[in-house]
Design an enzyme around this catalytic site. Structure first.
Site, PDB file in Angstrom:
ATOM      1  N   THR B 315     -54.216  52.506  22.366  1.00 40.56           N
ATOM      2  CA  THR B 315     -53.171  53.514  22.189  1.00 40.56           C
ATOM      3  C   THR B 315     -51.800  52.920  22.504  1.00 40.56           C
ATOM      4  O   THR B 315     -50.836  53.125  21.777  1.00 40.56           O
ATOM      5  CB  THR B 315     -53.424  54.723  23.113  1.00 40.56           C
ATOM      6  OG1 THR B 315     -54.718  55.238  22.822  1.00 40.56           O
ATOM      7  CG2 THR B 315     -52.387  55.805  22.903  1.00 40.56           C
ATOM      8  N   GLY B 316     -51.745  52.175  23.606  1.00 38.82           N
ATOM      9  CA  GLY B 316     -50.472  51.571  23.991  1.00 38.82           C
ATOM     10  C   GLY B 316     -49.950  50.648  22.912  1.00 38.82           C
ATOM     11  O   GLY B 316     -48.818  50.787  22.436  1.00 38.82           O
ATOM     12  N   TRP B 318     -50.700  50.447  19.893  1.00 42.72           N
ATOM     13  CA  TRP B 318     -50.434  51.120  18.623  1.00 42.72           C
ATOM     14  C   TRP B 318     -48.954  51.491  18.516  1.00 42.72           C
ATOM     15  O   TRP B 318     -48.375  51.484  17.431  1.00 42.72           O
ATOM     16  CB  TRP B 318     -51.290  52.396  18.532  1.00 42.72           C
ATOM     17  CG  TRP B 318     -51.126  53.139  17.228  1.00 42.72           C
ATOM     18  CD1 TRP B 318     -51.845  52.963  16.086  1.00 42.72           C
ATOM     19  CD2 TRP B 318     -50.161  54.160  16.928  1.00 42.72           C
ATOM     20  NE1 TRP B 318     -51.405  53.803  15.101  1.00 42.72           N
ATOM     21  CE2 TRP B 318     -50.372  54.553  15.590  1.00 42.72           C
ATOM     22  CE3 TRP B 318     -49.155  54.784  17.663  1.00 42.72           C
ATOM     23  CZ2 TRP B 318     -49.612  55.540  14.962  1.00 42.72           C
ATOM     24  CZ3 TRP B 318     -48.378  55.769  17.042  1.00 42.72           C
ATOM     25  CH2 TRP B 318     -48.623  56.136  15.708  1.00 42.72           C
ATOM     26  N   HIS B 319     -48.325  51.792  19.665  1.00 41.37           N
ATOM     27  CA  HIS B 319     -46.941  52.257  19.645  1.00 41.37           C
ATOM     28  C   HIS B 319     -45.935  51.158  19.436  1.00 41.37           C
ATOM     29  O   HIS B 319     -44.747  51.424  19.269  1.00 41.37           O
ATOM     30  CB  HIS B 319     -46.615  53.017  20.932  1.00 41.37           C
ATOM     31  CG  HIS B 319     -47.241  54.369  20.980  1.00 41.37           C
ATOM     32  ND1 HIS B 319     -48.538  54.565  21.357  1.00 41.37           N
ATOM     33  CD2 HIS B 319     -46.765  55.587  20.650  1.00 41.37           C
ATOM     34  CE1 HIS B 319     -48.832  55.847  21.273  1.00 41.37           C
ATOM     35  NE2 HIS B 319     -47.767  56.496  20.839  1.00 41.37           N
ATOM     36  N   GLY B 320     -46.382  49.920  19.455  1.00 40.39           N
ATOM     37  CA  GLY B 320     -45.443  48.845  19.187  1.00 40.39           C
ATOM     38  C   GLY B 320     -46.040  47.524  19.629  1.00 40.39           C
ATOM     39  O   GLY B 320     -46.851  47.469  20.552  1.00 40.39           O
TER      40      GLY B 320
END
Lengths: 373, 470
Positions: B315-316, B318-320
């Site tokens: 998830t982390g 995925w954000h950048g």
């Protein structure tokens, strides 16, 4: 049925916003220049496949649409009032001070010690080479600090001026700060513009007189004459709020003696005031015909004394006050000057030498003062 | 193209919907597909081909899966689809990040690709993966019509900033949808609300963070630091949920029902609950396609904690593509693991208010990891937040607090369900005055928000797009 009618009405209300302004925007013609924002607006970019694929056509087109959007100025005003409602006290880098004062914001973190030291070093070179006087005028935020919004941060020019005074020594330093501070309750800065007023410059003259061993008090509020009443200056244009205009005064005494003023070596005039600017937005241009690279003033006082001023626009309303004391005054704006400064000064220096004065407001000095020896 | 722009509001939107509503039903997908391609190509004239490539690849995989249903080979096909999607995503999003990391660790000087990140790639690759996986699992039917499938992948409302719509959520509507007058009016209202959240709230409070993040944290008081990061917390919430609202509203106007993406995350009383309320479509994607397949909570606590760690690292990141995003994910994983172990039971027993404060603390400190990219920046800012850098309070902090007080209050109220509850109360009370108020408000408040947003967009001194890294 009722619900349906209500839904339809909702659709009509919302879409009509888009429709009305969308159609108006299509009909309306493009403007080249925005007077309120004081800048050239983006024009329609030309569409080519290459421009679209590689040269950011989309961004240019969006800038164009936004710049040319129907009644753009009004939208900006709406946005400004909205900001005022939500955040109050500050619009686009301008503090909304008490008593109707707009005060330009200069944040402490914008001016580093390195920058201060660099500019002071540059100034020192000039001072030692030419025995120049240094007259740095604090901006309104430092003098009218009690008119700023509560807790509003500002760059402390007092400590900077102390550094300057220490480096160039009292024999070269004109202490404008203390004089202006003494008169902080008077109209020494414009409410809608970042310049000091003629009265402020009059007190500046007192500081200069004290520094040169002359008597001050030559220019007082009673001696001033009104020339314009509806001056909306640069700060008003930045915040774009409805405001009462400022009064512009000048000292008629400065007109007593005949003059020859030469702007940029070509345009000649018989006064250092140019009334035609009073009919435009830029009324401060009245003083010394707005900004010129080089101005020569010849007076009738045959005392063989010359003065060379290196300055920003703060000097424009101050220079006329020195006319009684000099036969020749040279005024140089470094922003428009591309040559070697010291050579240029030597060319103009008469045999018996000349006085040299550096006159800036502190901020312009930190941001713009630079020259090649 | 972004929603909060003149070109979208006054060119694309009216023209597109005029066409879309005028053409007969069987032509609507053609218009929607072409419109979406123009919408995407406006900002990404080259990468639009990549999106089409991705569309065709997953379409073909879908058909293969149907043909091979029940056979072992189907496994390989779904694997191939996932691998291709991840390969595209990794190449464009993570390749340079990995090379930089390798260079930093081993002192090598491998050259970077230097490719820009295609906007929305993380959203549409996740959508197409959900399609092939669901077809493989038999949870969705294969799509025979390439155009309909293309509409699903490229549909402009949710294309560049979510929500991540699973194929089965819109499967029916792709073939057949009925658009009522209520869909249009509700969709318009939702769009205006989202636009207002983005332009009026997020952009305005974002200026606070833009200012504070530009300061040197070594000279920053505790008050300034907290105001700054709180400002960022509100900015990203209103920006992101505003985009989702606009997407959901536009989807509704097209005849689709997209899943909700935010549900008042800042009133969550645990981090577990926060993630059920924040970016819901991403959370549920990871839950369904990573967490559950890994065993979820069915294989004992140690395995569950491990699964949480994996999911939140993903998830982390995925954000950048950056270590700070990985850290950000780990920060939440840590809180979630504590909650699974014991904290969750404790919080359930404590008054709800304490849980909310704790969750806000975790979320807001998390934003430091999210918003600042360098270790030095994160460390310096965190220190400023503890007050050891300079002081607890200084003039600058007081000034900022005073300046943004009203905006903070508005933002705080707007992040709770109170405004919604109030309108629902008016709507349901059915007395004449309340009803009239509601009827009036539901028309003119969105219209006023639209007008004010236009002012904000035309002025455009600060109108960032925050998801260029997603």
């Amino acid at each position: 049925m009722d619900e349906k009618r209500s839904a339809l009405f909702t659709i009509i209300v919302i879409t009509s916003v888009i429709a009305v302004f969308g159609v108006a925007d299509l009909i309306q013609r493009d403007r080249l220049f925005s007077e309120t924002e004081n800048r050239v607006l983006a024009g329609r970019p030309e569409f080519t496949l290459d421009a679209f694929l590689r040269e950011g056509y989309a961004q240019k087109y969006e800038a164009y649409l936004s710049d040319q959007f129907v009644s753009r100025d009004k939208w900006i005003t709406i946005k400004t009032y909205m900001d005022l409602l939500l955040q109050e006290k500050e619009v686009g880098g301008v503090y909304l001070g008490s008593d109707g004062y707009l005060i330009e914001r200069h944040l402490p973190e914008e001016y580093s010690h390195v920058q201060e030291a660099k500019k002071i070093a540059l100034l020192e070179k000039l001072v030692w080479e030419w025995d120049a006087g240094v007259m740095l005028v604090p901006t309104a935020d430092n003098i009218l600090s009690d008119k700023l919004p509560k807790y509003a941060p500002y760059y402390d020019q007092k400590q900077f001026l102390e550094q300057v005074a220490q480096h160039v020594g009292p024999e070269h330093y004109v202490d404008v700060y203390s004089v202006l501070r003494e008169h902080a309750g008077e109209e020494i800065y414009y409410r809608t513009d970042h310049h000091w007023t003629s009265l402020g410059a009059g007190y500046g003259y007192d500081a200069w007189a004290q520094y040169t061993g002359r008597r001050g008090g030559r220019y007082t509020a009673e001696d001033m004459e009104l020339v314009a009443e509806d001056f909306l200056g640069t700060l008003q244009r930045k915040v774009n709020l409805n405001m009462a205009g400022d009064d512009i005064y000048y000292f008629p005494e400065t007109l007593k003696r005949p003059l020859k003023v030469t702007y940029d070596l070509k345009k000649e005039a018989e006064t250092c005031y140019e009334a035609s600017h009073l009919d435009t937005k830029n009324k401060y241009g009245f003083f010394l015909d707005d900004n010129h690279a080089f101005v020569e003033i010849e007076t009738e006082s045959h005392n063989h004394k010359s003065l060379f001023i290196i300055k920003d626009s703060y000097a424009n309303c101050f220079v006329p006050l020195l006319i009684p004391h000099y036969e020749k005054i040279y005024v140089l704006d470094l922003r428009y000057f591309r040559g070697r400064l010291f050579e240029f000064m030597e060319e103009h220096e008469p045999k018996q030498g000349m006085d040299v004065l550096v006159l800036y407001n502190c901020i312009h000095f930190l941001e713009e003062f630079s020259y090649v020896e | 193209m972004v929603f909060s722009s003149v070109v979208f509001l006054f060119r694309f939107l009216p023209l597109f919907f005029l066409l879309y509503y005028l053409v007969p039903e069987r032509m609507k997908n053609v218009i929607l597909f072409l419109g979406s391609l123009i919408f995407y190509a406006w900002g990404e004239p080259v990468y639009v081909l990549l999106m089409l490539f991705s569309t065709v690849v997953d379409y073909v995989h879908g058909r293969l899966l149907e043909r091979l249903r029940g056979k072992r080979a189907a496994r390989l096909v779904v694997l191939s689809s996932v691998l291709i999607n991840l390969a595209v995503l990794c190449f464009f999003k993570y390749a340079d990040f990995l090379i930089q990391s390798v260079n930093a660790v081993f002192g090598t000087k491998l050259p970077l690709f230097g490719l820009g990140l295609p906007i929305g790639i993380s959203f549409y690759t996740f959508q197409t993966m959900s399609y092939t996986i669901d077809v493989y699992r038999g949870q969705a039917k294969m799509q025979r019509n390439l155009l309909d499938f293309g509409v699903y992948v490229t549909m402009f409302p949710q294309l560049i900033a979510g929500p991540i719509v699973k194929y089965r959520d819109v499967e029916e509507s792709l073939h057949h949808r009925k658009i009522t007058i209520f869909d249009v009016s509700e969709g318009l209202k939702r769009f205006c609300a989202g636009l207002g959240k983005k332009v009026l709230l997020a952009n305005n409070i974002g200026e606070l963070w833009a200012y504070v993040s530009g300061l040197d944290p070594r000279g920053m008081s505790m008050l300034t630091a907290w105001l700054g990061i709180l400002g960022f917390g509100f900015q990203i919430y209103f920006d992101f949920s505003g985009y989702s609202d606009m997407a959901i509203g536009l989807g509704r106007m097209l005849g689709f029902r997209f899943p909700e993406n935010f549900n008042y995350p800042y009133i969550a009383s645990s981090v577990t609950e926060f993630w059920r309320r924040w970016h819901i479509s991403l959370g549920s994607w990871f839950r369904e396609y990573v967490y559950f397949p890994l065993g979820g909570n069915r294989k004992g606590l140690p395995r569950q904690l491990f699964n949480i760690l994996v999911v939140w690292m993903l998830t982390g990141i995925w954000h950048g593509a950056g270590w700070n995003f990985l850290l950000w994910g780990l920060w939440f994983a840590f809180a979630l693991m504590l909650e699974k172990a014991f904290l969750g039971n404790l919080l359930a027993w404590l008054p709800r208010g304490i849980g909310i404060v704790y969750t806000l603390l975790v979320a807001v400190t998390g934003w430091v990891l999210f918003a600042l990219e360098t270790p030095a920046g994160i460390w310096g800012y965190t220190k400023a937040m503890t007050g050891v850098s300079v002081s607890l309070v200084d003039g600058q902090g007081l000034y900022l607090g005073r300046q943004y007080l009203i905006l903070f209050l508005v933002a705080a109220v707007a992040s709770t369900p109170l405004p919604h509850k109030f309108t629902e109360y008016l709507r349901k009370s059915r007395t004449g005055l309340h009803m009239a108020l509601y009827r009036f408000g539901e028309k003119f408040i969105p219209a006023a928000m639209l007008l004010l947003s236009i002012a904000g967009i035309v002025d455009a001194s600060y109108n960032p797009f925050l998801y260029f890294r997603f």
